[in-house]
Write a protein that holds these residues in place. Sequence first.
Motif, mmCIF file in Angstrom:
data_model
loop_
_atom_site.group_PDB
_atom_site.id
_atom_site.type_symbol
_atom_site.label_atom_id
_atom_site.label_comp_id
_atom_site.label_asym_id
_atom_site.label_seq_id
_atom_site.Cartn_x
_atom_site.Cartn_y
_atom_site.Cartn_z
ATOM 1 N N SER A 38 41.184 42.989 25.907
ATOM 2 C CA SER A 38 39.914 42.434 26.389
ATOM 3 C C SER A 38 39.227 41.598 25.320
ATOM 4 O O SER A 38 38.469 40.677 25.628
ATOM 5 C CB SER A 38 38.985 43.551 26.872
ATOM 6 O OG SER A 38 38.447 44.277 25.782
ATOM 7 N N ASN A 69 35.980 46.487 31.249
ATOM 8 C CA ASN A 69 36.010 45.586 30.094
ATOM 9 C C ASN A 69 35.901 44.121 30.499
ATOM 10 O O ASN A 69 36.299 43.222 29.760
ATOM 11 C CB ASN A 69 37.278 45.834 29.270
ATOM 12 C CG ASN A 69 37.159 47.064 28.391
ATOM 13 O OD1 ASN A 69 36.596 47.002 27.303
ATOM 14 N ND2 ASN A 69 37.661 48.191 28.876
ATOM 15 N N MET A 71 37.231 42.255 32.993
ATOM 16 C CA MET A 71 38.358 41.499 33.537
ATOM 17 C C MET A 71 38.653 41.974 34.958
ATOM 18 O O MET A 71 38.172 43.016 35.392
ATOM 19 C CB MET A 71 39.593 41.691 32.650
ATOM 20 C CG MET A 71 39.404 41.234 31.216
ATOM 21 S SD MET A 71 40.795 41.690 30.129
ATOM 22 C CE MET A 71 40.506 43.475 29.963
#
Length: 262
Positions: A38, A69, A71
């Motif tokens: 990340s 995180n 995403m």
Amino acid sequence: MKNFTHIKSKLKQRLKDNELTIGSWLTIPHQAVVEILSSADFEWLTIDLEHAAVDIETAQNLISHVQANGMEALVRVSKNEEVVIKRVMDAGANGVIIPMVKNVDEVKQAVSYVKYPPFGKRGVGLSRAQHYGTAFESYKKWVQEESVVIAQIEHIEAVNNLEGILSVEGLDGIIVGPYDLSASMGKPGMFDDDDVKEVLNRIDTITLRMNKPLGFHVIDSNHMKMMEKIKKQYTFLAFSLDFFFLGDMARKEMKLLKGKLQ
């Protein structure tokens, strides 16, 4: 409880707009790997259920860590099969990558396993994706409008049926699997072979002509290999995978160190 799957998908929009989006691949089933990747500013990560030692419980944990995180979490499922697709979607995945599709009917089947009736035939269950039963209505709307379905083009039969595959409603894009594709031609890993090159060029030509997102999993951890695909107008790109990023750097630096010790 906040659930990332109920948020409008940036990845979905980028695919619609055919804009560049870059992710990577998870095979090491540990949250630390997610957290480390990340920091590299990937937009999405794909959890590999086809070739990695990842079970459904681990997949759900990884999905939640990917989303926590910042995403989006895709899952490359083990096969184009109703139960595995339903389970990873119920676990909260933003979408799925379907391996080894070969024709229009198989792609339609995959889309139907992701979407609820009347658009598909996915069975209804209550799990993480539906906030454990407290947000089914919002998830029902989300899964129809925001879930992502990617077909992996990794068999010569799929290339021969590519125009039809790209026309399937509900398909968001394709990603080329070069190793299996070349293997289906009897030439595994022979990417410099003229026949393999011709097939890869055919995929490019057809997909770009139809103005559809063109994807590729670039295994090499060298960013210049990514630039080659970007220059060829690939927009959905997976950049290497966890163990290559780890191993390549370790091997490179140890080789340099040993050279200085001689």
